[in-house]
Design an enzyme around this catalytic site. Sequence first.
Site, mmCIF file in Angstrom:
data_model
loop_
_atom_site.group_PDB
_atom_site.id
_atom_site.type_symbol
_atom_site.label_atom_id
_atom_site.label_comp_id
_atom_site.label_asym_id
_atom_site.label_seq_id
_atom_site.Cartn_x
_atom_site.Cartn_y
_atom_site.Cartn_z
ATOM 1 C CB SER A 278 32.647 43.774 85.384
ATOM 2 O OG SER A 278 32.856 42.270 84.505
ATOM 3 C CE LYS A 321 30.820 39.489 85.789
ATOM 4 N NZ LYS A 321 30.620 40.695 86.218
#
Length: 371
Positions: A278, A321
């Site tokens: 990611s 996140k």
Amino acid sequence: FAWEALKRALQSRAIHIESLGQMVSLVSTVSLEPEPIPLEAKVILFGERLLYYLLQQYDPEFGELFKVAADFEDRIERSAESQQLYARLVASLVTQEKLLPFDRGAVARVIDHSARLAGDAERLSTHMRSVINLLQQADHWARAGGLEVVGAAQVQQAIDSQIHRHDRIRSRLHEEILRGTVRIDTAGAVAGQINGLSVLDLGDFSFAQPTRITATTRLGSGDMVNIEREVKLSGAIHSKGVLILGAFLAARYARDQPLALGASLVFEQSYGPIDGDSASLAELCVLLSSLSGVPIRQSLAVTGSIDQLGQVQAIGAVNEKIEGFFDICRARGLSGEQGVLIPAANVKHLMLRHDVVAAVKEGRFHVWAVA
């Protein structure tokens, strides 16, 4: 030895009473044994999928004894109909657990939290233990406040309390960022430096924090040094992501001639293993910034996976996140320029905290979807 004893009992349809010493010793000194007890039983095993697949793989007798598998779905599609059914389920659980009644706002908040547990705005979690725990804790806060009906505020208080009981490590890490021990810039512009987002999973609680990723570039023979991999802190998937972005760079910019580039990538002030792809979008951006000398706004954080064609792909834990970077920016003061870039494919997974949604609505924080 219980597993082997269970299988023997099921195969022989009898229970044999014997001591462990008698089972494992070479010489038996037992002269009298009880008669076997006839056994007619149906055995149902409950457990995680992984355990089922492991038993099926490593125990050849497992498939013979346990022929019928039922794999229960742990989330359902979120629709007007399923939300009505979920509301009735909440009412049934409230009656079953002898809790105070929940009003409409409370039920709606429970359904929203269920979507958050599923990690998808278009799905609802069917993990009943998590839902029952939330209902019981909301009931506790309502009774503590002398209320006769549980409202959305009590459900939110229960959610906040669950997080507070788990967030000691998150608070310490964010504190070190705010005190300047761990360097994370949220203002200005720097070439060859970008804010990535890493997730830490602590059992029932996951959280994210920004991570400073830096790149250096120089003349070379096309080698890209992943420093995390060189010191064996990079997991296989992270190493794969770096190799993919290297392949994209070579295909885009050096199709007809060798790539005369040497580059190094590293997660600064990271002292443990790193895995997942990611960060590959952020790593590509920081490499291009270092090559070109174009500075990157430090008020932004980037998450996303990239393929060899330069397309941005979905990642996990998108809500955590965004919230991890938001918490640092809010503590330093929201300027209206801060925000997070996420893959467009992750928009359907957004189930953000109410304070983040409010800040985005007011233009004090931003979430951009990129492809």
